[in-house]
Scaffold this motif. Sequence first.
Motif, mmCIF file in Angstrom:
data_model
loop_
_atom_site.group_PDB
_atom_site.id
_atom_site.type_symbol
_atom_site.label_atom_id
_atom_site.label_comp_id
_atom_site.label_asym_id
_atom_site.label_seq_id
_atom_site.Cartn_x
_atom_site.Cartn_y
_atom_site.Cartn_z
ATOM 1 N N LYS A 178 -14.302 -4.100 -33.030
ATOM 2 C CA LYS A 178 -13.811 -3.184 -33.748
ATOM 3 C C LYS A 178 -13.466 -3.781 -35.254
ATOM 4 O O LYS A 178 -12.716 -2.792 -35.859
ATOM 5 C CB LYS A 178 -12.354 -2.551 -33.017
ATOM 6 C CG LYS A 178 -12.905 -1.805 -31.604
ATOM 7 C CD LYS A 178 -13.606 -0.519 -31.737
ATOM 8 C CE LYS A 178 -14.045 -0.289 -30.332
ATOM 9 N NZ LYS A 178 -14.744 1.135 -30.246
ATOM 10 N N GLY A 179 -13.582 -4.907 -35.626
ATOM 11 C CA GLY A 179 -13.115 -5.458 -36.419
ATOM 12 C C GLY A 179 -11.955 -5.740 -36.978
ATOM 13 O O GLY A 179 -11.325 -5.765 -38.160
ATOM 14 N N ALA A 180 -11.021 -6.036 -35.726
ATOM 15 C CA ALA A 180 -9.632 -6.081 -35.829
ATOM 16 C C ALA A 180 -9.429 -7.802 -35.643
ATOM 17 O O ALA A 180 -10.276 -8.200 -35.003
ATOM 18 C CB ALA A 180 -8.805 -5.407 -34.752
ATOM 19 N N LEU A 181 -8.287 -8.222 -36.164
ATOM 20 C CA LEU A 181 -7.926 -9.408 -36.144
ATOM 21 C C LEU A 181 -7.192 -9.751 -34.811
ATOM 22 O O LEU A 181 -6.433 -8.919 -34.478
ATOM 23 C CB LEU A 181 -7.035 -10.090 -37.459
ATOM 24 C CG LEU A 181 -7.956 -9.770 -38.702
ATOM 25 C CD1 LEU A 181 -7.141 -10.033 -39.668
ATOM 26 C CD2 LEU A 181 -9.035 -10.777 -38.901
ATOM 27 N N VAL A 182 -7.166 -11.278 -34.209
ATOM 28 C CA VAL A 182 -6.387 -11.560 -32.892
ATOM 29 C C VAL A 182 -5.467 -12.685 -33.490
ATOM 30 O O VAL A 182 -5.877 -13.644 -34.094
ATOM 31 C CB VAL A 182 -7.422 -11.741 -32.212
ATOM 32 C CG1 VAL A 182 -6.276 -12.243 -30.811
ATOM 33 C CG2 VAL A 182 -7.939 -10.684 -31.422
ATOM 34 N N LEU A 183 -4.250 -12.527 -33.221
ATOM 35 C CA LEU A 183 -3.095 -13.636 -33.124
ATOM 36 C C LEU A 183 -2.605 -13.817 -32.032
ATOM 37 O O LEU A 183 -1.882 -13.198 -31.189
ATOM 38 C CB LEU A 183 -2.022 -13.043 -34.319
ATOM 39 C CG LEU A 183 -1.049 -13.844 -34.670
ATOM 40 C CD1 LEU A 183 -0.263 -13.553 -35.983
ATOM 41 C CD2 LEU A 183 0.091 -14.088 -33.580
ATOM 42 N N VAL A 184 -2.851 -15.216 -31.470
ATOM 43 C CA VAL A 184 -2.422 -15.562 -30.376
ATOM 44 C C VAL A 184 -1.099 -16.453 -30.651
ATOM 45 O O VAL A 184 -1.020 -17.234 -31.325
ATOM 46 C CB VAL A 184 -3.620 -16.563 -29.627
ATOM 47 C CG1 VAL A 184 -2.878 -17.295 -28.480
ATOM 48 C CG2 VAL A 184 -4.619 -15.594 -29.107
ATOM 49 N N ASP A 185 -0.092 -16.078 -29.625
ATOM 50 C CA ASP A 185 1.180 -16.823 -29.780
ATOM 51 C C ASP A 185 1.011 -17.776 -28.354
ATOM 52 O O ASP A 185 1.046 -17.340 -27.190
ATOM 53 C CB ASP A 185 2.205 -15.942 -29.411
ATOM 54 C CG ASP A 185 3.515 -16.501 -29.209
ATOM 55 O OD1 ASP A 185 3.593 -17.701 -29.130
ATOM 56 O OD2 ASP A 185 4.648 -15.644 -29.106
ATOM 57 N N ASP A 186 0.977 -18.836 -28.446
ATOM 58 C CA ASP A 186 0.740 -19.803 -27.607
ATOM 59 C C ASP A 186 2.037 -20.532 -27.195
ATOM 60 O O ASP A 186 1.692 -21.714 -26.439
ATOM 61 C CB ASP A 186 -0.586 -21.041 -27.724
ATOM 62 C CG ASP A 186 -1.182 -21.398 -26.484
ATOM 63 O OD1 ASP A 186 -1.039 -20.968 -25.471
ATOM 64 O OD2 ASP A 186 -1.776 -22.383 -26.717
ATOM 65 N N TYR A 187 2.943 -20.210 -27.699
ATOM 66 C CA TYR A 187 4.111 -21.015 -27.411
ATOM 67 C C TYR A 187 4.555 -21.410 -26.194
ATOM 68 O O TYR A 187 5.083 -22.469 -25.621
ATOM 69 C CB TYR A 187 5.390 -20.250 -27.945
ATOM 70 C CG TYR A 187 6.360 -21.184 -28.539
ATOM 71 C CD1 TYR A 187 6.686 -22.336 -28.133
ATOM 72 C CD2 TYR A 187 7.112 -20.612 -29.814
ATOM 73 C CE1 TYR A 187 7.645 -23.346 -28.912
ATOM 74 C CE2 TYR A 187 7.831 -21.304 -30.684
ATOM 75 C CZ TYR A 187 8.319 -22.655 -30.129
ATOM 76 O OH TYR A 187 9.287 -23.437 -31.038
ATOM 77 N N GLN A 188 4.212 -20.603 -25.001
ATOM 78 C CA GLN A 188 4.649 -20.958 -23.793
ATOM 79 C C GLN A 188 3.301 -21.676 -23.042
ATOM 80 O O GLN A 188 3.361 -21.658 -21.779
ATOM 81 C CB GLN A 188 4.687 -19.607 -22.877
ATOM 82 C CG GLN A 188 6.056 -19.037 -23.226
ATOM 83 C CD GLN A 188 7.192 -19.597 -22.785
ATOM 84 O OE1 GLN A 188 7.283 -20.563 -21.842
ATOM 85 N NE2 GLN A 188 8.395 -19.380 -23.281
#
Length: 385
Positions: A178-188
Amino acid sequence: MLSDAEIRGIRAKFRIFIKKVYLNSCSQGALSDSVEASFQEHLQSWHEGGSPWDLWVQKYEQMRAQFASFIGASPDEVAVVASASAGINAIASALDFGKRRKVVLGEFEFPTIGHIWLAQQPCGARPEFLTAQGDDLPVELYAKAVDEDTSIVPVTHVCFKNGFRSSVREICRIAHAKGALVLVDDYQDCGTRPVNVKELDVDFYVTGTLKYLLGPSGVAFLYVRKELIPLLEPKISGWFAQRNPFAFDVRHLDLAPSARRFESGTPPIPNIYAASAGIELLREVGLENIAVQIRKLAQLLIKGARDLGIRIKTPSDSMGPLVVLQSGNVEAIIRRLAAENVICSGRHDGLRISFHVHNTRNDVETVLELLKKNRKLMEPGTNAA
Ligand SMILES: Cc1ncc(COP(=O)(O)O)c(C=O)c1O
């Protein structure tokens, strides 16, 4: 796979195990002898050099390269920031919510993620929360919510309160279509297994050093996919975000062409020494080895807890590192465990038990024994806590 003797050798580097069974890396990683020594190394450089900034800036750049290689990125794609929140805020401040307004995020995000995107509402952002189904957040919810109006999808890799693991690749596929960006929070999860941001196909990736990277607070990382860097101009800035911080040019904003443009002020040098030592320890042990040990322990605990009839909030096939057990009185069970020198933590109705490579089968047996003794506290009930 590591032998028991090798695990014992690794464990011996963490003084806390002389007196305690430490199962709380999800909150703060244990202190190793090499991380402790690195603080001394910094103090020594300070004593001897007074202000050895060339050396300190070199250390900071070395750590950027070290972390970049750790996640399969290039150093130009990594910003060294003071917290995961600081890195995400820099990205949030650079997005244009005039074109795409929605931010689609699940209920399993760490609260800071919600706060950051909610704070962007005056700039036009419209956060939309996906409601979890108990301890599950099916990927189909993302498929339904993400559309052409979606700017970004922040997603936690492993949830801090129940150990749920998101299908990052699948969410990236849905968002990117859909043309959206992804931000992954990998802290855990970062520090518990090999990670490659290119294989994950994420646009942004954040983590910090104080949990499974076995470092102190004060250092976090933001990865930004190379092609996106020149397109994003953060509204949070400072001299370390400039092309040449040492140009000392007050009149011009000349953002670095690399991910350093998402940084702001003076880097936390003592923490950088220590963070670097934590990452180096993990590299020496081997991320594959670490993952095998953690999975073994997570599965042992899940099986043991199931045999005791305790409700497990984490999916039964979990590879760890966090296993969360339901308790009617989380504060009380944490106190009972602490009284026996077993250190865990809790969130809402969940007792959090987290593993790293320094933990052993004996640790699991110890905690299960104590849970058996205190079985009543693991019944559903009121969490006055
Ligand atoms: C998944 C997750 N994200 C973010 C944070 C907090 O990040 P910071 O305090 O560095 O902004 C935590 C802290 O526990 C966390 O568990």
